[in-house]
Design a protein around this motif. Sequence first.
Motif, short mmCIF file in Angstrom:
data_model
loop_
_atom_site.label_atom_id
_atom_site.label_comp_id
_atom_site.label_asym_id
_atom_site.label_seq_id
_atom_site.Cartn_x
_atom_site.Cartn_y
_atom_site.Cartn_z
N ASP A 179 29.32 8.95 -21.62
CA ASP A 179 28.26 8.42 -20.74
C ASP A 179 28.38 6.91 -20.78
O ASP A 179 28.48 6.32 -21.86
CB ASP A 179 26.90 8.89 -21.29
N HIS A 207 20.29 7.21 -26.13
CA HIS A 207 20.14 8.57 -26.66
C HIS A 207 21.36 8.96 -27.48
O HIS A 207 22.45 8.42 -27.28
CB HIS A 207 19.98 9.54 -25.48
N HIS A 245 22.39 14.43 -23.57
CA HIS A 245 21.23 13.77 -24.18
C HIS A 245 20.85 14.51 -25.46
O HIS A 245 20.39 15.64 -25.41
CB HIS A 245 20.05 13.73 -23.21
N ALA A 292 24.39 6.67 -27.18
CA ALA A 292 24.58 5.82 -26.00
C ALA A 292 23.52 4.73 -26.05
O ALA A 292 22.34 5.03 -26.20
CB ALA A 292 24.46 6.64 -24.73
N GLU A 350 21.93 1.59 -23.89
CA GLU A 350 21.92 1.27 -22.46
C GLU A 350 20.73 0.41 -22.04
O GLU A 350 19.77 0.90 -21.47
CB GLU A 350 21.97 2.54 -21.62
N GLU A 353 25.92 0.22 -20.21
CA GLU A 353 25.85 1.28 -21.23
C GLU A 353 27.24 1.57 -21.80
O GLU A 353 28.23 1.61 -21.05
CB GLU A 353 25.30 2.56 -20.59
MG MG Z 1 22.95 7.41 -20.93
#
Ligand code: MG
Length: 254
Positions: A106, A169, A176, A200, A202, A234
Amino acid sequence: MIVLKSARELEIMKEAGRISAGALMEVGKYVRPGVSTLELDEICYDYIKSQGAEPNFLHLYDFPNTACISVNDEIIHGIPSKNRILKEGDIVSVDTGAKIDGYNGDNAYTFYVGEVSPEVQRLCETTREALLIGIQQAVPGNRVGDIGAAIQEYCESRGYGVVREYEGHGIGTKLHEEPGVPNFGRPHKGVRLLPGMTIAIEPMINMGTAKIKQLPGDEWTVFTADGKPSAHYEHSIAITEDGPVILTPRPTLD
Ligand code: MG
């Protein structure tokens, strides 16, 4: 529940991250005035599929596309559209990810469309730096609050609004996972960071107020309340004994 990843799992996550970052780098070649956000979404989709991976945003929580593409005062979760044509001076945040062999990547990047104003450049540079400052805090023994506090302090000291309602997350077999990773907080507070955690980070940073709004008839797109621009960068990262490892490196962008 926080899932710690083995060395073997981290190798797969590096591959998922490489493809996720590749999608952003590919999109970056096509960002220019006159292109639609749907065209950029299709470039993401085609790239991820070409790598043998799956677009992991597509249909997640019923999201209709491969990438969230958010222009100017749209903070996150913009829905790509053939009618949304980028113009000179816009900024466009692209958030996308890939899943391969059961693991997710991500990442997000805010691109300039042609020349943007110095004020908007400063917002984007600050947000990009804030991401890196947050990543530096992602070391064993620190806590989630150390990441958020570092991002918040840096951005607020420059006069920007730090979005509270959305956060980073954990990431792994699910896009997630726990823990939540807010972009604000207090040092030494929150979940303790351990080797093998993958998260992650962001930051979503607004030029003006931190407050957000949504519009009737669109349950996805999140806007700044004051209509001023917002930036979003991110990376997915792994926390290791040797420090943070960026799983989504993008050498042609950063
Ligand atoms: Mg994300």
